[in-house]
Design an enzyme around this catalytic site. Structure first.
Site, PDB file in Angstrom:
ATOM      1  N   ASP A 175       0.820  -1.209   0.000  1.00 42.61           N
ATOM      2  CA  ASP A 175       0.000   0.000   0.000  1.00 42.61           C
ATOM      3  C   ASP A 175       0.853   1.257   0.000  1.00 42.61           C
ATOM      4  OD1 ASP A 175       0.582   0.591   2.623  1.00 42.61           O
ATOM      5  OD2 ASP A 175      -1.371   0.002   3.404  1.00 42.61           O
ATOM      6  N   ASN A 177      -3.678  12.637   0.956  1.00 45.00           N
ATOM      7  CA  ASN A 177      -5.027  13.128   0.624  1.00 45.00           C
ATOM      8  C   ASN A 177      -5.363  14.396   1.392  1.00 45.00           C
ATOM      9  OD1 ASN A 177      -6.258  11.656  -1.374  1.00 45.00           O
ATOM     10  ND2 ASN A 177      -6.989  10.046  -0.010  1.00 45.00           N
ATOM     11  N   HIS A 201      -8.395  15.100  -2.515  1.00 46.16           N
ATOM     12  CA  HIS A 201      -8.750  13.766  -3.006  1.00 46.16           C
ATOM     13  C   HIS A 201      -8.505  13.587  -4.499  1.00 46.16           C
ATOM     14  CE1 HIS A 201     -10.323  11.807   0.564  1.00 46.16           C
ATOM     15  NE2 HIS A 201     -10.667  13.026   0.957  1.00 46.16           N
ATOM     16  N   ASP A 255      -6.441  10.563  -5.974  1.00 46.09           N
ATOM     17  CA  ASP A 255      -6.906   9.650  -7.033  1.00 46.09           C
ATOM     18  C   ASP A 255      -5.881   9.555  -8.156  1.00 46.09           C
ATOM     19  OD1 ASP A 255      -9.193   9.131  -5.681  1.00 46.09           O
ATOM     20  OD2 ASP A 255     -10.536  10.275  -6.995  1.00 46.09           O
ATOM     21  N   GLU A 258      -6.014   2.375  -0.831  1.00 46.69           N
ATOM     22  CA  GLU A 258      -4.673   2.536  -1.398  1.00 46.69           C
ATOM     23  C   GLU A 258      -3.901   1.214  -1.370  1.00 46.69           C
ATOM     24  OE1 GLU A 258      -5.736   3.423   1.507  1.00 46.69           O
ATOM     25  OE2 GLU A 258      -4.139   3.706   2.993  1.00 46.69           O
TER      26      GLU A 258
END
Ligand SMILES: [Mg+2]
Length: 310
Positions: free
Chosen positions: A172, A180, A185, A189, A216
């Site tokens: 991850d 974030n 966000h 993304d 993630e």
């Protein structure tokens, strides 16, 4: 040009087979069967996209054929259109009850047969698109967790049959929540898309598989790969992400955005797919995080220095 759909035409009369072939062969690949047994054989071996099935045939009739098709996993989803000289509403009802998608009376009107075939194949095409979409993560456009489960089970069984090692990596993005919170966000993304692409670029063999597991988190399946080689793949992924040079000075592992990875290897045994390998990889992911992030940690049960031969 290769025709995208294959039709199986089943009729005991040569004249009907010829008529239907002439009608449809410009648009579709046509396979013929002249009796029920041959129809089942060819349906199993070719898995056509649609079957045009005569009802009245000696020995095994069309009703027996559709029952057999619908009772086998490989063929039950193939749409069947009955083409029959039996044209009462009762005949049609019986055909539809057995799972046919349509019923065309003989003698048929060629443009109608062509139109119905086209409509049903359109539905087949749309269903397949939806099935594919249901297995793809919409943000990163790599396979999703549902697809991972299918692939993992398949590879587990294959490696068990062949007594070959199966390796799994959980990874991850380090401190993704902070990223974030810092950059928003939309930026988060965009990062997930780049990480997914970087992981894919690090995987070289066709059998290697990556999915977005959720949030993630990503998971990589490496069939036929021992611990030593698995750890090398993990490092390649780690470096591929780091080399994206995604600025992240707020990260403890910065100045770039990084990932942590945990890996494990097993030669699968036992009839059931178990969660062991997965749990182990997950555990070593946490260890990689705890040891400072931007790390790959492989299960010591399969220490790279004592790995099974590839
Ligand atoms: Mg017939």
């Amino acid at each position: 040009m290769k025709k995208p759909f294959t039709l199986l035409v089943v009729d005991d009369e040569k004249q009907n087979r010829t008529l239907l072939t002439e009608l449809l062969q410009d648009d579709y690949q046509i396979i013929l069967a002249k009796n029920g047994v041959q129809a089942l054989e060819r349906a199993q071996s070719h898995l056509p996209d649609l079957i045009l099935l005569d009802v009245l045939m000696p020995e095994m009739d069309g009703l027996a054929v559709i029952r057999a098709l619908k009772s086998a996993d490989a063929t039950r989803h193939i749409p069947v259109i009955f083409v029959s000289a039996l044209d009462t509403p009762d005949d049609e009802e019986r055909g539809l009850d057995l799972g046919a998608v349509d019923y065309v009376a003989k003698p048929f009107h060629p443009p109608i047969v062509r139109a119905r075939v086209r409509n049903h194949l359109q539905a087949v095409h749309q269903r397949r698109l939806l099935e594919q979409l249901a297995l793809i993560d919409s943000l990163t456009e790599i396979p999703n967790r549902r697809r991972f489960t299918e692939v993992y089970e398949r590879e587990w069984r294959r490696c068990m049959r062949n007594q070959r090692p199966l390796s799994l990596i959980m990874l991850d993005v380090d401190l993704f929540k902070r990223y974030n919170d810092t950059y928003g966000h939309a930026a988060g993304d965009a990062v997930l898309k780049r990480v997914a692409a970087a992981i894919q670029s690090a995987l070289k063999r066709p059998a290697d598989f990556v999915a977005r597991f959720g949030g993630e988190e990503f998971v990589v399946v490496l069939p036929d790969i021992d611990a030593a080689s698995g750890w090398q793949v993990a490092e390649k992924i780690r470096l591929a992400v780091e080399n994206e040079r995604i600025p992240y000075p707020e990260s403890d592992a910065g100045p770039w955005l990084t990932v942590s990875l945990g890996g494990a290897t097993q030669v699968p045994h036992g009839a059931e797919v178990d969660a062991n390998l997965f749990d182990e990889a997950d555990r070593y992911l946490y260890e990689a995080k705890a040891s400072g992030r931007n790390h790959s940690v492989w299960s010591p049960a399969t220490d790279p220095s004592t790995s099974v031969a590839a």
